[in-house]
Design a protein around this motif. Structure first.
Motif, PDB file in Angstrom:
ATOM      1  N   SER A 274       7.288  -4.857  -9.804  1.00  0.00           N
ATOM      2  CA  SER A 274       8.540  -4.149  -9.574  1.00  0.00           C
ATOM      3  C   SER A 274       8.587  -3.675  -8.136  1.00  0.00           C
ATOM      4  CB  SER A 274       8.663  -2.967 -10.528  1.00  0.00           C
ATOM      5  OG  SER A 274       7.552  -2.097 -10.383  1.00  0.00           O
ATOM      6  N   PRO A 275       9.782  -3.677  -7.490  1.00  0.00           N
ATOM      7  CA  PRO A 275       9.865  -3.337  -6.063  1.00  0.00           C
ATOM      8  C   PRO A 275       9.186  -2.021  -5.703  1.00  0.00           C
ATOM      9  CG  PRO A 275      11.950  -4.230  -6.811  1.00  0.00           C
ATOM     10  CD  PRO A 275      11.087  -4.087  -8.036  1.00  0.00           C
ATOM     11  N   ALA A 276       9.221  -1.053  -6.603  1.00  0.00           N
ATOM     12  CA  ALA A 276       8.612   0.244  -6.301  1.00  0.00           C
ATOM     13  C   ALA A 276       7.092   0.170  -6.242  1.00  0.00           C
ATOM     14  CB  ALA A 276       9.032   1.268  -7.349  1.00  0.00           C
ATOM     15  N   SER A 277       6.501  -0.916  -6.753  1.00  0.00           N
ATOM     16  CA  SER A 277       5.037  -1.023  -6.823  1.00  0.00           C
ATOM     17  C   SER A 277       4.463  -2.055  -5.866  1.00  0.00           C
ATOM     18  CB  SER A 277       4.620  -1.384  -8.258  1.00  0.00           C
ATOM     19  OG  SER A 277       5.060  -0.417  -9.174  1.00  0.00           O
ATOM     20  N   ARG A 278       5.307  -2.660  -5.050  1.00  0.00           N
ATOM     21  CA  ARG A 278       4.848  -3.785  -4.228  1.00  0.00           C
ATOM     22  C   ARG A 278       4.143  -3.381  -2.929  1.00  0.00           C
ATOM     23  NH1 ARG A 278      10.122  -7.844  -4.796  1.00  0.00           N
ATOM     24  NH2 ARG A 278       9.835  -8.256  -7.030  1.00  0.00           N
ATOM     25  N   LEU A 279       4.289  -2.143  -2.518  1.00  0.00           N
ATOM     26  CA  LEU A 279       3.798  -1.747  -1.197  1.00  0.00           C
ATOM     27  C   LEU A 279       2.300  -2.010  -0.997  1.00  0.00           C
ATOM     28  CD1 LEU A 279       4.638  -0.553   1.511  1.00  0.00           C
ATOM     29  CD2 LEU A 279       4.070   1.706   0.612  1.00  0.00           C
ATOM     30  N   PRO A 280       1.408  -1.651  -1.940  1.00  0.00           N
ATOM     31  CA  PRO A 280      -0.014  -1.912  -1.691  1.00  0.00           C
ATOM     32  C   PRO A 280      -0.328  -3.401  -1.558  1.00  0.00           C
ATOM     33  CG  PRO A 280       0.318  -1.108  -3.939  1.00  0.00           C
ATOM     34  CD  PRO A 280       1.608  -0.899  -3.209  1.00  0.00           C
ATOM     35  N   GLY A 281       0.407  -4.248  -2.277  1.00  0.00           N
ATOM     36  CA  GLY A 281       0.208  -5.694  -2.132  1.00  0.00           C
ATOM     37  C   GLY A 281       0.625  -6.171  -0.748  1.00  0.00           C
ATOM     38  N   LEU A 282       1.767  -5.671  -0.273  1.00  0.00           N
ATOM     39  CA  LEU A 282       2.212  -6.015   1.075  1.00  0.00           C
ATOM     40  C   LEU A 282       1.227  -5.503   2.121  1.00  0.00           C
ATOM     41  CD1 LEU A 282       6.006  -5.210   0.618  1.00  0.00           C
ATOM     42  CD2 LEU A 282       5.055  -7.475   1.126  1.00  0.00           C
TER      43      LEU A 282
ATOM     44  N   MET B   9       6.489  -2.828   5.856  1.00  0.00           N
ATOM     45  CA  MET B   9       5.209  -3.505   5.672  1.00  0.00           C
ATOM     46  C   MET B   9       5.357  -5.014   5.806  1.00  0.00           C
ATOM     47  SD  MET B   9       2.149  -2.424   5.444  1.00  0.00           S
ATOM     48  CE  MET B   9       2.286  -0.777   4.725  1.00  0.00           C
ATOM     49  N   ALA B  10       6.480  -5.553   5.360  1.00  0.00           N
ATOM     50  CA  ALA B  10       6.727  -6.991   5.515  1.00  0.00           C
ATOM     51  C   ALA B  10       6.793  -7.360   6.998  1.00  0.00           C
ATOM     52  CB  ALA B  10       8.013  -7.386   4.804  1.00  0.00           C
ATOM     53  N   ILE B  11       7.421  -6.506   7.795  1.00  0.00           N
ATOM     54  CA  ILE B  11       7.485  -6.761   9.234  1.00  0.00           C
ATOM     55  C   ILE B  11       6.092  -6.667   9.849  1.00  0.00           C
ATOM     56  CG2 ILE B  11       8.391  -5.887  11.428  1.00  0.00           C
ATOM     57  CD1 ILE B  11      10.915  -5.056   9.893  1.00  0.00           C
ATOM     58  N   ARG B  12       5.292  -5.724   9.363  1.00  0.00           N
ATOM     59  CA  ARG B  12       3.919  -5.626   9.861  1.00  0.00           C
ATOM     60  C   ARG B  12       3.114  -6.889   9.535  1.00  0.00           C
ATOM     61  NH1 ARG B  12       1.512   0.497   8.853  1.00  0.00           N
ATOM     62  NH2 ARG B  12       2.865   1.583  10.348  1.00  0.00           N
ATOM     63  N   VAL B  13       3.386  -7.507   8.392  1.00  0.00           N
ATOM     64  CA  VAL B  13       2.743  -8.784   8.071  1.00  0.00           C
ATOM     65  C   VAL B  13       3.028  -9.791   9.176  1.00  0.00           C
ATOM     66  CG1 VAL B  13       2.723 -10.747   6.482  1.00  0.00           C
ATOM     67  CG2 VAL B  13       2.809  -8.421   5.559  1.00  0.00           C
TER      68      VAL B  13
ATOM     69  N   SER C 138      11.425 -18.070  14.173  1.00  0.00           N
ATOM     70  CA  SER C 138      11.894 -16.913  14.940  1.00  0.00           C
ATOM     71  C   SER C 138      13.358 -16.592  14.666  1.00  0.00           C
ATOM     72  CB  SER C 138      11.673 -17.133  16.430  1.00  0.00           C
ATOM     73  OG  SER C 138      12.376 -18.282  16.891  1.00  0.00           O
ATOM     74  N   GLU C 139      14.207 -17.609  14.598  1.00  0.00           N
ATOM     75  CA  GLU C 139      15.633 -17.353  14.359  1.00  0.00           C
ATOM     76  C   GLU C 139      15.838 -16.691  13.000  1.00  0.00           C
ATOM     77  OE1 GLU C 139      19.913 -19.783  14.286  1.00  0.00           O
ATOM     78  OE2 GLU C 139      18.061 -20.804  14.851  1.00  0.00           O
ATOM     79  N   GLN C 140      15.127 -17.194  11.997  1.00  0.00           N
ATOM     80  CA  GLN C 140      15.211 -16.616  10.654  1.00  0.00           C
ATOM     81  C   GLN C 140      14.720 -15.165  10.643  1.00  0.00           C
ATOM     82  OE1 GLN C 140      12.624 -18.594   7.895  1.00  0.00           O
ATOM     83  NE2 GLN C 140      13.381 -17.493   6.092  1.00  0.00           N
ATOM     84  N   ILE C 141      13.588 -14.909  11.308  1.00  0.00           N
ATOM     85  CA  ILE C 141      13.017 -13.557  11.329  1.00  0.00           C
ATOM     86  C   ILE C 141      13.958 -12.578  12.019  1.00  0.00           C
ATOM     87  CG2 ILE C 141      11.127 -12.140  12.247  1.00  0.00           C
ATOM     88  CD1 ILE C 141       9.318 -14.619  11.941  1.00  0.00           C
ATOM     89  N   LEU C 142      14.495 -12.978  13.141  1.00  0.00           N
ATOM     90  CA  LEU C 142      15.373 -12.071  13.892  1.00  0.00           C
ATOM     91  C   LEU C 142      16.659 -11.782  13.126  1.00  0.00           C
ATOM     92  CD1 LEU C 142      14.884 -13.417  17.533  1.00  0.00           C
ATOM     93  CD2 LEU C 142      13.706 -11.554  16.383  1.00  0.00           C
ATOM     94  N   THR C 143      17.136 -12.774  12.394  1.00  0.00           N
ATOM     95  CA  THR C 143      18.318 -12.547  11.553  1.00  0.00           C
ATOM     96  C   THR C 143      18.009 -11.562  10.430  1.00  0.00           C
ATOM     97  OG1 THR C 143      19.153 -14.777  12.036  1.00  0.00           O
ATOM     98  CG2 THR C 143      20.036 -13.670  10.080  1.00  0.00           C
TER      99      THR C 143
ATOM    100  N   ALA D 230       7.858  -0.506  13.574  1.00  0.00           N
ATOM    101  CA  ALA D 230       7.406  -1.860  13.236  1.00  0.00           C
ATOM    102  C   ALA D 230       8.321  -2.904  13.873  1.00  0.00           C
ATOM    103  CB  ALA D 230       7.369  -2.030  11.722  1.00  0.00           C
ATOM    104  N   ILE D 231       9.645  -2.648  13.843  1.00  0.00           N
ATOM    105  CA  ILE D 231      10.588  -3.584  14.456  1.00  0.00           C
ATOM    106  C   ILE D 231      10.352  -3.659  15.961  1.00  0.00           C
ATOM    107  CG2 ILE D 231      13.033  -3.995  14.954  1.00  0.00           C
ATOM    108  CD1 ILE D 231      13.655  -2.697  12.230  1.00  0.00           C
ATOM    109  N   ALA D 232      10.156  -2.503  16.596  1.00  0.00           N
ATOM    110  CA  ALA D 232       9.891  -2.494  18.034  1.00  0.00           C
ATOM    111  C   ALA D 232       8.641  -3.297  18.366  1.00  0.00           C
ATOM    112  CB  ALA D 232       9.749  -1.060  18.535  1.00  0.00           C
ATOM    113  N   THR D 233       7.635  -3.209  17.502  1.00  0.00           N
ATOM    114  CA  THR D 233       6.383  -3.929  17.742  1.00  0.00           C
ATOM    115  C   THR D 233       6.572  -5.433  17.626  1.00  0.00           C
ATOM    116  OG1 THR D 233       5.176  -2.039  16.827  1.00  0.00           O
ATOM    117  CG2 THR D 233       3.952  -4.080  17.085  1.00  0.00           C
ATOM    118  N   ILE D 234       7.343  -5.883  16.632  1.00  0.00           N
ATOM    119  CA  ILE D 234       7.541  -7.332  16.511  1.00  0.00           C
ATOM    120  C   ILE D 234       8.416  -7.850  17.646  1.00  0.00           C
ATOM    121  CG2 ILE D 234       9.602  -7.385  15.009  1.00  0.00           C
ATOM    122  CD1 ILE D 234       8.158  -9.642  13.453  1.00  0.00           C
TER     123      ILE D 234
END
Length: 780
Positions: free
Chosen positions: A579-587, A632-636, A654-659, A675-679
């Motif tokens: 469930s979306p609320a439980s995904r953070l540790p996996g990410l 966390m997905a962006i940190r990945v 890159s085009e997909q990620i930036l979109t 995280a966005i600034a870092t990517i």
């Protein structure tokens, strides 16, 4: 006074330990070429035992470390570390390791090789290969003074007191500055590079204020007026580090494999290590114990207190490890000219005493081997410290390749199914120059440079790198190491420092990664959440075992845990099907795996990439209202920039990620915006330094998109760190060329943007001011 004996051996680092700090009897810090800073906590006083956690992680070698004393703002103090990536990382001990650093201090243009903290807990001093020494205000995250005048690498800095800062330099000078930058004293004319400084107690028996040491193998004692009042002789190689005990005894570490203890001008104890070099030594101010870091990847603690010393078996094992170690001939003084027949036999050790502590005597054993022994004054006996061996570079045996003789000719497998390429190397060569020639001769990608150079270094350890005689006539400071004849894995042949008159932060040239984590907490959270998931999504016993194995791999090899496909599948199950609320540790665990080259192959080998997987799992869905999942997905994706394989994936997507990230550039969530600034920084670095094969039009199109996103981020930023990183990304993009700068300035109304940043809540920070000025300079 009793001798120091081994108290504990701390294992965990995967490469040379380059710096140790011993702030208290219960804590110890170490930094390594493996890219990690480890925080060691005392868990047992007898036997002495420490547990470690990763306190900070860099994308490359960490060479310098300091503990910033507690202040009103940071009651537990701060850990400052830096190295090859030029960024000084400042963070709180004990904070969640995956959190952003308190400060990232940018300004050095090359390897930051020395740090020291002021007693006020607010200021830090740094020195580097770029000839710079800087004084930083940590709270403000900015340089408050530049210590100018160095003509070569600054190898040592010392905050002496509120009115004096000392620097030791490869230009053979010691300089004393006022903290505001005024030069107070210039001690010139030293015979060689200065690598270490330490403050002596005010009542030191020598009357000196501080000590220095370096390539000339001598510890020198000085007053603050620049008067040399004493010398300590005994080391037989470069001296890398100095410390002082509570009773005034001086300790030193050297490339001669020893730590030495000095009192009243004489060496009173020599501690030989089973390593090629002892890079660093630190003293605990509470106990007087010492900690060392060496080329064998270990941190060791030594104590004079019998209650803290190791048991007999452990002490005996350490003695045997020293005895069993091999000593290259060229590190034994005139070792290359050893005449075995003239050496005394074993009876010498029984019949002759040494004349001073640490004296070395070579013995021809009955089996023909040559062993080295040092004299222990306290024990009144000779101690075996290893067997002297030939190395290929010193034995005189040459290998012929293409009509020329070389010390080594390596077979290098570049591609499966094809014959190996020949890599010739002489020990008088610079490893990086040899690697460059090999790459050019075989038309290989320049991205192989570090790998080939490190291969040479790893396979010639113990050989005499460089011509020692050449060092005598060199121009001071031309080589950041002082000479070319010493063991220094991975860091030889540094390019010449930049000659900027004003220190600059742009463009950023190193990728940033976010790789520290509290793995026990993550594992615990997964176990808690697993029971609440539907049976179809719940992890099986085998999957839980796989997860446990993976977390152990990450703990032992954080820079490349080499996750297996079955392990990644387990993590993806958590990150995409729970469930979306439980995904953070996996990410979060996915983020830690993303740094590994094998991650890219495992998650992006088919028709879909990890970007597709994260998108399908709604990690970038605004409707999901899960900003931490998006963060966390962006940190990945940020961490994928750390490997060549990962960069290929994010480059192509890159085009997909930036979109996907564009809608979130207006977010007010600080962790997400950081995280966005870092990517954006990593994409900027990729576009400006590591994508030469791309068409310039494509790079500029992507650059324009990146500049727009950086502008959006800066317009909506509610966080100082996001503002700072956003400016770094934007400013780095301006390196794409004059045409791009003109177009960007026109389309993005940069002057309006910069005015808004300057007038915003963070515009008064000097680090922000400096970046704004740099960007304006680039656009003029």
């Amino acid at each position: 006074m009793a001798e120091f004996k081994l108290a504990a051996t701390l294992k965990g680092h995967e490469d040379d330990v380059r710096a140790v700090v011993f702030p208290s009897s219960k804590t110890l810090l170490s930094a390594s070429r493996d890219g990690t800073v480890r925080y060691w906590t005392l868990t047992s006083p007898k036997p002495l035992h420490y547990d470690d956690t990763i306190a900070a992680q860099s994308s490359s070698f960490v060479n310098s470390l300091a503990f910033v004393p507690p202040s009103s703002h940071y009651t537990n103090g701060l850990i400052a570390s830096a190295g090859k990536d030029t960024v000084i990382d400042v963070r709180q001990p004990g904070s969640a390791p995956d959190q952003n650093a308190e400060r990232l201090l940018l300004g050095h243009a090359h390897n930051v090789c020395t740090l020291d903290a002021a007693s006020d807990g607010r200021h830090l001093v740094s020195g580097g290969w770029d000839k710079q020494a800087r004084v930083w205000d940590i709270d403000r995250g900015e340089t408050v003074a530049e210590l100018k005048g160095h003509d070569a690498s600054v190898w040592a800095v010392l905050v002496y007191d509120d009115n004096h800062i000392l620097t030791g330099c490869a230009d053979q000078h010691i300089r004393i500055f006022h903290p505001k930058g005024k030069l107070l004293q210039d001690i010139a004319g030293l015979p060689d590079v200065v690598r270490a400084l330490c403050k002596l107690p005010s009542n030191h028996s020598s009357g000196a204020a501080f000590a220095s040491a370096g390539n000339d193998q001598i510890i020198r004692l000085w007053t603050l007026d620049g008067l040399e009042i004493g010398q300590l002789h005994g080391h037989e190689a470069f001296i890398y580090s100095l410390g002082v005990l509570p009773n005034g005894d001086i300790v030193s570490s050297s490339e001669d494999r020893t730590v030495r203890v000095w009192r009243d001008g004489a060496c009173i104890q020599t501690i030989t290590h089973p390593a090629i070099s002892v890079w660093t030594v630190a003293v605990c101010p509470e106990t007087g114990d010492i900690a060392t870091g060496a080329s064998d990847r270990l941190v060791r603690v030594f104590s004079r207190d019998p209650e803290r010393q190791a048991d007999f078996e452990t002490l005996q094992a350490f003695t045997e490890s020293v005895k069993a170690s091999s000593i290259p001939q060229q590190t034994t003084g005139d070792g290359q000219n050893i005449n075995k027949e003239n050496l005394p036999g074993p009876d010498f050790l029984k019949n002759k005493s040494g004349t001073k502590e640490g004296q070395v005597q070579m013995i021809r054993e009955d089996n023909g081997n040559i062993t080295a022994h040092t004299w222990s004054t306290a024990a009144q006996q000779w101690i075996n410290v290893g067997t002297v061996v030939d190395s290929a570079g010193s034995s005189g045996r040459k290998v012929t390749h293409n009509g020329q003789d070389y010390d080594y000719v390596f077979d290098v497998d570049i591609e499966d199914g094809k014959p190996p390429l020949k890599l010739p190397f002489n020990t008088s060569q610079n490893p990086y120059e040899a690697a460059q020639k090999f790459i050019a001769d075989n038309e290989l990608p320049i991205t192989y440079l570090d790998q080939v150079a490190n291969f040479i270094l790893q396979n010639t350890q113990g050989a005499n790198i460089g011509n020692s005689s050449a060092s005598q006539g060199r121009t001071p400071g031309t080589d950041p190491w002082g000479t070319e004849n010493r063991y220094r894995p991975g860091e030889a042949g540094a390019p010449p420092p930049r000659e900027d008159t004003r220190p600059r932060s742009l463009p950023q040239t190193q990728y940033l990664s976010i790789t520290t984590a509290n793995l026990p907490a993550i594992r615990k959270k997964v176990a808690e959440l697993n029971g609440s998931e539907d049976s179809a999504a719940r992890l099986s016993t085998d999957e839980l075992t796989s997860l446990e194995s993976l977390t152990k791999q990450i703990q032992s090899s954080p820079r490349d845990p080499k996750p297996q496909s079955v392990q990644i599948d387990t993590i993806l199950k958590i990150a995409t099907t729970w469930s979306p609320a439980s995904r953070l540790p996996g990410l979060d665990i996915l983020r830690l795996c993303a740094i590994s080259p094998s991650f890219a192959a495992s998650t992006s080998a088919g028709n879909t990439t990890i970007v597709d997987t994260l998108e399908k799992a709604e990690a970038f869905s605004q409707q999901a209202e899960r900003p931490n999942n998006t963060m966390m997905a962006i940190r990945v994706l940020v961490n994928m920039f750390d490997s060549k394989e990962g960069r290929l994936i994010v480059d192509g997507a890159s085009e997909q990620i930036l979109t996907l990230i564009e809608p979130f550039t207006l977010s007010t969530n600080k962790n997400l915006s950081a995280a966005i600034a870092t990517i954006l920084i990593n994409f900027a670095v990729l576009s400006t330094t590591s994508a030469p094969s791309q068409e310039s039009t494509f790079r500029e199109v992507r650059g324009t998109k990146l500049a727009t996103l950086a502008q959006n981020l800066l317009q909506s930023s509610t966080d100082s760190e996001t503002t700072y990183r956003g400016l770094v990304a934007f400013g780095t993009l301006l390196s794409l060329g004059e045409d791009f700068r003109k177009q960007t300035a026109k389309v993005n109304e940069v002057n309006t943007l910069l005015s808004k940043v300057s007038g915003g809540p963070f515009g008064k920070e000097n680090r922000v001011k400096h970046l704004v000025e740099e960007i304006k300079d680039l656009l003029r």
